[in-house]
Design a protein around this motif. Structure first.
Motif, PDB file in Angstrom:
ATOM      1  N   LEU A   1       0.026  -4.547  -1.809  1.00  0.00           N
ATOM      2  CA  LEU A   1      -0.487  -4.841  -3.132  1.00  0.00           C
ATOM      3  C   LEU A   1       0.609  -5.205  -4.127  1.00  0.00           C
ATOM      4  O   LEU A   1       0.419  -6.065  -4.987  1.00  0.00           O
ATOM      5  CB  LEU A   1      -1.279  -3.638  -3.663  1.00  0.00           C
ATOM      6  N   PHE A   2       1.769  -4.563  -4.002  1.00  0.00           N
ATOM      7  CA  PHE A   2       2.759  -4.661  -5.072  1.00  0.00           C
ATOM      8  C   PHE A   2       4.129  -5.210  -4.652  1.00  0.00           C
ATOM      9  O   PHE A   2       4.967  -5.445  -5.515  1.00  0.00           O
ATOM     10  CB  PHE A   2       2.958  -3.280  -5.710  1.00  0.00           C
ATOM     11  N   GLN A   3       4.377  -5.413  -3.358  1.00  0.00           N
ATOM     12  CA  GLN A   3       5.704  -5.832  -2.951  1.00  0.00           C
ATOM     13  C   GLN A   3       5.744  -6.979  -1.961  1.00  0.00           C
ATOM     14  O   GLN A   3       6.718  -7.719  -1.932  1.00  0.00           O
ATOM     15  CB  GLN A   3       6.456  -4.641  -2.313  1.00  0.00           C
ATOM     16  N   GLU A   4       4.699  -7.159  -1.148  1.00  0.00           N
ATOM     17  CA  GLU A   4       4.769  -8.098  -0.035  1.00  0.00           C
ATOM     18  C   GLU A   4       3.551  -9.019  -0.024  1.00  0.00           C
ATOM     19  O   GLU A   4       2.560  -8.784  -0.710  1.00  0.00           O
ATOM     20  CB  GLU A   4       4.828  -7.333   1.294  1.00  0.00           C
ATOM     21  N   HIS A   5       3.650 -10.073   0.807  1.00  0.00           N
ATOM     22  CA  HIS A   5       2.471 -10.864   1.128  1.00  0.00           C
ATOM     23  C   HIS A   5       1.523 -10.024   1.968  1.00  0.00           C
ATOM     24  O   HIS A   5       1.931  -9.024   2.599  1.00  0.00           O
ATOM     25  CB  HIS A   5       2.870 -12.118   1.914  1.00  0.00           C
ATOM     26  N   LEU A   6       0.263 -10.429   2.017  1.00  0.00           N
ATOM     27  CA  LEU A   6      -0.711  -9.705   2.827  1.00  0.00           C
ATOM     28  C   LEU A   6      -0.265  -9.652   4.279  1.00  0.00           C
ATOM     29  O   LEU A   6      -0.347  -8.608   4.945  1.00  0.00           O
ATOM     30  CB  LEU A   6      -2.081 -10.381   2.709  1.00  0.00           C
ATOM     31  N   LEU A   7       0.206 -10.796   4.781  1.00  0.00           N
ATOM     32  CA  LEU A   7       0.800 -10.856   6.112  1.00  0.00           C
ATOM     33  C   LEU A   7       2.160 -11.518   5.986  1.00  0.00           C
ATOM     34  O   LEU A   7       2.295 -12.543   5.327  1.00  0.00           O
ATOM     35  CB  LEU A   7      -0.076 -11.676   7.071  1.00  0.00           C
ATOM     36  N   GLU A   8       3.161 -10.947   6.593  1.00  0.00           N
ATOM     37  CA  GLU A   8       4.459 -11.602   6.624  1.00  0.00           C
ATOM     38  C   GLU A   8       5.264 -11.084   7.808  1.00  0.00           C
ATOM     39  O   GLU A   8       5.198  -9.905   8.168  1.00  0.00           O
ATOM     40  CB  GLU A   8       5.225 -11.412   5.318  1.00  0.00           C
ATOM     41  N   TYR A   9       6.000 -12.027   8.394  1.00  0.00           N
ATOM     42  CA  TYR A   9       6.841 -11.684   9.544  1.00  0.00           C
ATOM     43  C   TYR A   9       8.117 -12.491   9.439  1.00  0.00           C
ATOM     44  O   TYR A   9       8.080 -13.710   9.227  1.00  0.00           O
ATOM     45  CB  TYR A   9       6.123 -11.998  10.858  1.00  0.00           C
ATOM     46  N   ASP A  10       9.225 -11.812   9.559  1.00  0.00           N
ATOM     47  CA  ASP A  10      10.524 -12.454   9.399  1.00  0.00           C
ATOM     48  C   ASP A  10      11.357 -12.258  10.649  1.00  0.00           C
ATOM     49  O   ASP A  10      11.578 -11.127  11.093  1.00  0.00           O
ATOM     50  CB  ASP A  10      11.250 -11.872   8.186  1.00  0.00           C
ATOM     51  N   HIS A  11      11.799 -13.373  11.225  1.00  0.00           N
ATOM     52  CA  HIS A  11      12.627 -13.387  12.429  1.00  0.00           C
ATOM     53  C   HIS A  11      13.763 -14.367  12.187  1.00  0.00           C
ATOM     54  O   HIS A  11      13.586 -15.346  11.448  1.00  0.00           O
ATOM     55  CB  HIS A  11      11.787 -13.816  13.640  1.00  0.00           C
TER      56      HIS A  11
ATOM     57  N   PRO B   1       5.578  -9.604  -6.985  1.00  0.00           N
ATOM     58  CA  PRO B   1       6.446 -10.766  -7.222  1.00  0.00           C
ATOM     59  C   PRO B   1       6.329 -11.848  -6.163  1.00  0.00           C
ATOM     60  O   PRO B   1       6.707 -12.988  -6.410  1.00  0.00           O
ATOM     61  CB  PRO B   1       7.854 -10.150  -7.220  1.00  0.00           C
ATOM     62  N   LYS B   2       5.815 -11.523  -4.985  1.00  0.00           N
ATOM     63  CA  LYS B   2       5.740 -12.514  -3.917  1.00  0.00           C
ATOM     64  C   LYS B   2       4.711 -13.604  -4.199  1.00  0.00           C
ATOM     65  O   LYS B   2       4.905 -14.768  -3.853  1.00  0.00           O
ATOM     66  CB  LYS B   2       5.409 -11.826  -2.587  1.00  0.00           C
ATOM     67  N   ASN B   3       3.593 -13.252  -4.809  1.00  0.00           N
ATOM     68  CA  ASN B   3       2.542 -14.246  -5.071  1.00  0.00           C
ATOM     69  C   ASN B   3       2.174 -14.343  -6.544  1.00  0.00           C
ATOM     70  O   ASN B   3       1.163 -14.926  -6.899  1.00  0.00           O
ATOM     71  CB  ASN B   3       1.293 -13.939  -4.234  1.00  0.00           C
ATOM     72  N   ASN B   4       3.015 -13.749  -7.419  1.00  0.00           N
ATOM     73  CA  ASN B   4       2.793 -13.813  -8.862  1.00  0.00           C
ATOM     74  C   ASN B   4       1.457 -13.190  -9.269  1.00  0.00           C
ATOM     75  O   ASN B   4       0.804 -13.648 -10.203  1.00  0.00           O
ATOM     76  CB  ASN B   4       2.871 -15.265  -9.350  1.00  0.00           C
ATOM     77  N   LEU B   5       1.033 -12.159  -8.565  1.00  0.00           N
ATOM     78  CA  LEU B   5      -0.169 -11.427  -8.943  1.00  0.00           C
ATOM     79  C   LEU B   5       0.134 -10.630 -10.206  1.00  0.00           C
ATOM     80  O   LEU B   5       1.080  -9.852 -10.247  1.00  0.00           O
ATOM     81  CB  LEU B   5      -0.604 -10.496  -7.816  1.00  0.00           C
ATOM     82  N   ARG B   6      -0.696 -10.808 -11.227  1.00  0.00           N
ATOM     83  CA  ARG B   6      -0.386 -10.223 -12.519  1.00  0.00           C
ATOM     84  C   ARG B   6      -1.655  -9.965 -13.325  1.00  0.00           C
ATOM     85  O   ARG B   6      -2.687 -10.624 -13.125  1.00  0.00           O
ATOM     86  CB  ARG B   6       0.528 -11.158 -13.312  1.00  0.00           C
TER      87      ARG B   6
END
Length: 522
Positions: A75-85, A480-485
């Motif tokens: 809700l507050f830090q990440e995208h709903l789904l994200e994977y980093d490699h 901050p990831k999707n500018n939800l405000r």
């Protein structure tokens, strides 16, 4: 009188409180965010905006929360789904834009948007992004009148009306593929918008209109960056042809060369040609004469006896300091030197310009940013023999939203404190409207063959109209990831001349996301 007092109070409030910051990474110019001057790097070209980088806010270190539960992080830090490699990454988010408000001219207004974004990277050289939004809304009176007249939502395409006819239904999509085979070259294939310039507006090419398909090549060596783009635009004004499906189309090719002459001064040269895809004589299609990426367009256009619309322009920027910049543009559509020097106001002297100043960390206050600029275009600039050759797309201008025959003073400021963002805007403009069968040059879709007069043309001719638009907003950033405000905004608009005096006070609250920018200040 009561509304006028409210507008005056709002203006005073804006001038003293200053303003909904959409601050972002240096150089990442999305939404209305400000960027820092890069005078220490000769390879940074601020006037060519990069739309492929993943968008997110940069928060002060003391406002970044520690890792918590999965629900809290999503809700507050990440995208709903994200994977980093190291070899690839991917992200996906749902993007609501839910607003409720009141207009003094329309009572209740609202917006219900459900969106989604997905993007990522494959290897080191390939990036992708796609967005989709489904929308229903009831808009303030001035936007409602524009939408009913033009059959589009500004910047978002064609609309459908609900059964009552009071609200609109529309969709929005964009996509971008980016391939960087070397540090010297980037290739983009997209359905999106583009922007050339260092200001809030652009008199050369702006993100004012709806998305369009394009192929763009950008090459950079040392202090020089060169861009060439081929794009297809839509014309909804001209009658449809029996042998073609859908709205009429036109093509555009754009060249832009930006040179950082010193660490403080940069100069960009711009040229564009718009041509008709088909007419009653048959289909022309893409003109391969404009395919050579290094060609100068005006000589090519002249050599083939072209009836196309060619424009040329200049973009310049000078960094006064690390945080302050003056910038400007000049666009030339047509002119005759003897007519310019005669001073008689010949209609065919079609040109416009911009002069602005922007500063970060104003008065040494971190994250306090200011922009002020003046934009102007003479009557008939960007217009042509018909709308299929005009500098337009999807019933909007490709440059400034006011078209031509205007002068505008735009002022913006924003401030960020941890997760709080404040933004304010003061816009003052004067332009000339048409009445009856007259054509004084503001409507760039109208043929210049229908012009009202040959000489004595000047900015503001016709029904001289004054526009004042004020807006202030406060937002609290949730993710901050999707500018939800969470956002609260108040806007006042007054458009007046000798025939009418339209006033509107608009209040809105909402849960908003995404970094899309739409120009409703016109």
């Amino acid at each position: 009188m009561q509304l006028q007092k409210k507008l005056n109070s709002l203006l005073i409030c804006l001038l003293f409180t200053m303003f909904d910051g959409m601050a972002q990474n240096a150089g990442s110019q999305f939404s209305i965010g400000f960027y820092r001057s890069q005078i220490d790097s000769g390879n940074y070209h601020s006037s060519i905006r990069d739309y492929i980088q993943q968008r997110q806010f940069v928060l002060p270190s003391d406002s970044v929360p520690k890792a918590r539960s999965w629900v809290h992080r999503k809700l507050f830090q990440e995208h709903l789904l994200e994977y980093d490699h190291p070899d690839y990454n991917f992200y996906f988010s749902l993007l609501p834009d839910l607003q409720l408000g009141n207009s003094s001219a329309r009572n209740t207004i609202w917006l219900n948007t459900r969106g989604a974004i997905a993007g990522g990277r494959l290897g080191k050289n390939f990036e992708f992004r796609a967005e989709f939004y489904e929308n229903q809304g009831k808009y303030p009176r001035y936007l409602d009148e524009f939408t009913r007249r033009e059959q589009i939502i500004p910047g978002q395409g064609e609309v459908k009306f609900d059964s009552s006819g009071a609200s609109f239904d529309f969709a929005y999509t964009s996509a971008l593929l980016s391939f960087t085979p070397s540090k010297y070259l980037n290739v983009q294939l997209g359905y999106d918008r583009n922007f050339i310039g260092d200001g809030y507006r652009s008199m050369l090419l702006s993100d004012n209109s709806f998305n369009y398909p394009f192929l763009k090549l950008t090459a950079g060596i040392g202090n020089v960056k060169y861009m060439v783009m081929w794009a297809q635009f839509m014309d909804m004004k001209e009658p449809k042809l029996s042998f073609l499906n859908g709205y009429r189309k036109k093509w555009g090719v754009f060249h832009y060369l930006d040179w950082n002459i010193t660490n403080k001064f940069s100069l960009g040269l711009f040229e564009a040609v718009i041509w008709n895809d088909a007419d009653t004589a048959g289909k022309r299609g893409f003109d391969f004469s404009y395919l050579i990426p290094l060609a100068l367009l005006r000589p090519v256009e002249f050599s083939v006896g072209s009836p196309d619309n060619a424009l040329m322009g200049v973009n310049a920027k000078y960094d006064l300091s690390t945080n302050s910049t003056i910038y400007g543009q000049f666009i030339l559509d047509e002119f005759k030197l003897k007519e310019v020097t005669s001073g008689k106001g010949w209609w065919g002297n079609k040109f416009g310009g911009q002069l602005g100043f922007r500063s970060n960390n104003l008065f040494r206050v971190p994250a306090l940013n200011l922009l002020t600029e003046v934009n102007a275009a003479r009557p008939f600039t960007y217009a042509q023999r018909n709308s299929l050759l005009a500098y337009t797309h999807y019933n909007q201008a490709l440059a400034h939203p006011l078209g031509a025959n205007f002068i505008e003073w735009m002022n913006l400021a924003d401030y960020q404190y941890k997760r709080w963002y404040f933004r304010g805007e003061v816009q003052l403009a004067r332009y000339g409207l048409d009445s009856g069968m007259t054509n004084y040059g503001k409507d760039i879709f109208a043929s210049y063959h229908t012009r009202t007069k040959e000489y004595g043309n000047k900015i503001g001719q016709g029904i001289t109209t004054d526009l004042m638009y004020l807006r202030g907003s406060i937002a609290f950033l949730l993710n901050p990831k999707n500018n939800l405000r969470l956002e609260v905004s108040v806007a006042g608009r007054q458009e007046k001349n000798d025939l009418f005096n339209h006033r509107e006070l608009i209040f809105q609250v909402g849960l908003r996301s995404t970094f899309r920018r739409f120009n409703y200040d016109f």
